[in-house]
Structure formats: structure tokens, C-alpha cells
Design a protein around this motif. Structure first.
Motif, mmCIF file in Angstrom:
data_model
loop_
_atom_site.group_PDB
_atom_site.id
_atom_site.type_symbol
_atom_site.label_atom_id
_atom_site.label_comp_id
_atom_site.label_asym_id
_atom_site.label_seq_id
_atom_site.Cartn_x
_atom_site.Cartn_y
_atom_site.Cartn_z
ATOM 1 N N ASP A 134 26.600 -12.222 54.597
ATOM 2 C CA ASP A 134 27.855 -12.896 54.246
ATOM 3 C C ASP A 134 28.938 -12.508 55.237
ATOM 4 O O ASP A 134 29.155 -11.313 55.488
ATOM 5 C CB ASP A 134 28.318 -12.511 52.838
ATOM 6 N N VAL A 135 29.650 -13.500 55.768
ATOM 7 C CA VAL A 135 30.751 -13.251 56.691
ATOM 8 C C VAL A 135 32.023 -13.056 55.875
ATOM 9 O O VAL A 135 32.428 -13.943 55.120
ATOM 10 C CB VAL A 135 30.941 -14.429 57.675
ATOM 11 N N HIS A 136 32.634 -11.879 56.010
ATOM 12 C CA HIS A 136 33.904 -11.569 55.346
ATOM 13 C C HIS A 136 35.008 -11.714 56.385
ATOM 14 O O HIS A 136 34.993 -11.015 57.402
ATOM 15 C CB HIS A 136 33.900 -10.139 54.807
ATOM 16 N N LEU A 137 35.956 -12.618 56.138
ATOM 17 C CA LEU A 137 37.067 -12.845 57.058
ATOM 18 C C LEU A 137 38.302 -12.103 56.565
ATOM 19 O O LEU A 137 38.626 -12.148 55.373
ATOM 20 C CB LEU A 137 37.366 -14.343 57.170
ATOM 21 N N HIS A 138 38.996 -11.424 57.498
ATOM 22 C CA HIS A 138 40.195 -10.648 57.173
ATOM 23 C C HIS A 138 41.288 -10.965 58.189
ATOM 24 O O HIS A 138 41.006 -11.416 59.291
ATOM 25 C CB HIS A 138 39.902 -9.137 57.248
ATOM 26 N N GLY A 139 42.508 -10.664 57.819
ATOM 27 C CA GLY A 139 43.634 -10.819 58.723
ATOM 28 C C GLY A 139 44.783 -11.527 58.039
ATOM 29 O O GLY A 139 44.737 -11.810 56.832
ATOM 30 N N THR A 140 45.801 -11.812 58.826
ATOM 31 C CA THR A 140 46.992 -12.498 58.339
ATOM 32 C C THR A 140 47.306 -13.644 59.275
ATOM 33 O O THR A 140 47.262 -13.480 60.499
ATOM 34 C CB THR A 140 48.191 -11.530 58.287
ATOM 35 N N VAL A 141 47.613 -14.807 58.713
ATOM 36 C CA VAL A 141 47.949 -15.996 59.496
ATOM 37 C C VAL A 141 49.251 -16.584 58.974
ATOM 38 O O VAL A 141 49.712 -16.229 57.892
ATOM 39 C CB VAL A 141 46.811 -17.048 59.442
ATOM 40 N N GLU A 142 49.832 -17.484 59.751
ATOM 41 C CA GLU A 142 51.095 -18.104 59.358
ATOM 42 C C GLU A 142 50.911 -19.340 58.489
ATOM 43 O O GLU A 142 51.794 -19.699 57.727
ATOM 44 C CB GLU A 142 51.900 -18.478 60.599
#
Length: 172
Positions: free
Chosen positions: A73-81
């Protein structure tokens, strides 16, 4: 309700979205299991490397979005606008051979004031979809937008949701 198996996560996703296009379908529960063909199996390390490259090479995904793979499973993380950037990150990894699923935990930053978001969305709906102000009601609060009303098709609903997701300040 979808049950059974799919040969890839992309196939599982495609079956679900094809089902939405069937006349009269208003919701889908997707319980398909991904059973990869032997040739498509890859280690988490290989999948993570591929996911990171996919994110880096997709111009729609801003820097700072990361991927980690756990049990396929690909877990995506971070912050976007923008919500559209969060969606783009998921789209960038969706078709990688060997993944079992995508878990999108990207956060959308708080942006514009709710009143501005509401007015922008109402304007987009009027211009792009030629729907009057009484057709779809828009409620915007703390970056969360709720749309209520009736449209002629699921495809139009998805197009409207995609357009709303591109508005600054929309988190979900």
C-alpha cells in the motif's frame, strides 16, 4: 456492491469508477481484493522507489509530497495548497504495477476565507456548467465544501467536484 478480485489496484479503481457511470447508480461499495499476477509482484522497497519517482516527475504534484510503501500500500504524506494537488499525487501513483492500494494522508493547507470560497465556487458552477444558483447550493466552512442539489449525471457531479477541488482554500 463490488466483490471479487482485481489484477491490480488500477483495475480495482477503474471498475469502481465505471460502475458510477451506470445509469441509476448513486453509490458504490468497493470490496474488491487486489490479487496480483506473479509477474507484477514487487518488494515494498521497489514500489516505494517507483512511487517517489512518480511523484517527483509529475508536474501537478508539488515538492514536499512523500510516499512510503507498507505491505504493497502506498501511503502519501505532506502538505499541499489545493485539493487538486492532493488528488494529483494519488493519480501519479495509482497505476504503478504491483501496488495493492493508495492511502492518501496529504493535508490541504487552510487558505481563503469561507465567504470567498463560496462565491468562487458558485461562479465556477454558473460559468462552466451553466447551472443556475438554485440548482446547487454551496456551503463552505473551514475549507470543507458541501454541495447539495441535483445534476443530470454522475459524470457531471464528478466534473463539478473536480472543479471545486481546484479552488483555493478547499480542503475537502
Amino acid at each position: 456492491t463490488l466483490e471479487g478480485t482485481a489484477d491490480s489496484y488500477a483495475q480495482k479503481w477503474a471498475v469502481e469508477h465505471a460502475t458510477y457511470r451506470v445509469r441509476g447508480v448513486r453509490g458504490v461499495y468497493n470490496y474488491l481484493d487486489v490479487k496480483l499476477p506473479k509477474d507484477d509482484e514487487h518488494s515494498d522497497v521497489e514500489l516505494e522507489r517507483a512511487a517517489k519517482h512518480a511523484l517527483e516527475w509529475d508536474a501537478r504534484v508539488p515538492r514536499g509530497v512523500s510516499a512510503q510503501v507498507v505491505n504493497g500500500d502506498v501511503h502519501l504524506h505532506g502538505t499541499v495548497e489545493r485539493l487538486a494537488e492532493k488528488t494529483a499525487a494519488e493519480e501519479a501513483v495509482r497505476y504503478l504495477v504491483g501496488i495493492h492500494g493508495v492511502i492518501n494522508m496529504i493535508t490541504v493547507m487552510q487558505g481563503a476565507v469561507a465567504a470567498e470560497v463560496k462565491q468562487d465556487i458558485e461562479a465556477v458552477i454558473r460559468r462552466r456548467f451553466e447551472l443556475g444558483p438554485d440548482t446547487i447550493k454551496v456551503k463552505a466552512e473551514n475549507g470543507f465544501v458541501t454541495l447539495t442539489g441535483m445534476v443530470p449525471s454522475v459524470v457531471m457531479r464528478e466534473d463539478i467536484e473536480r472543479a471545486v477541488g481546484q479552488a483555493p482554500g478547499v480542503k475537502a
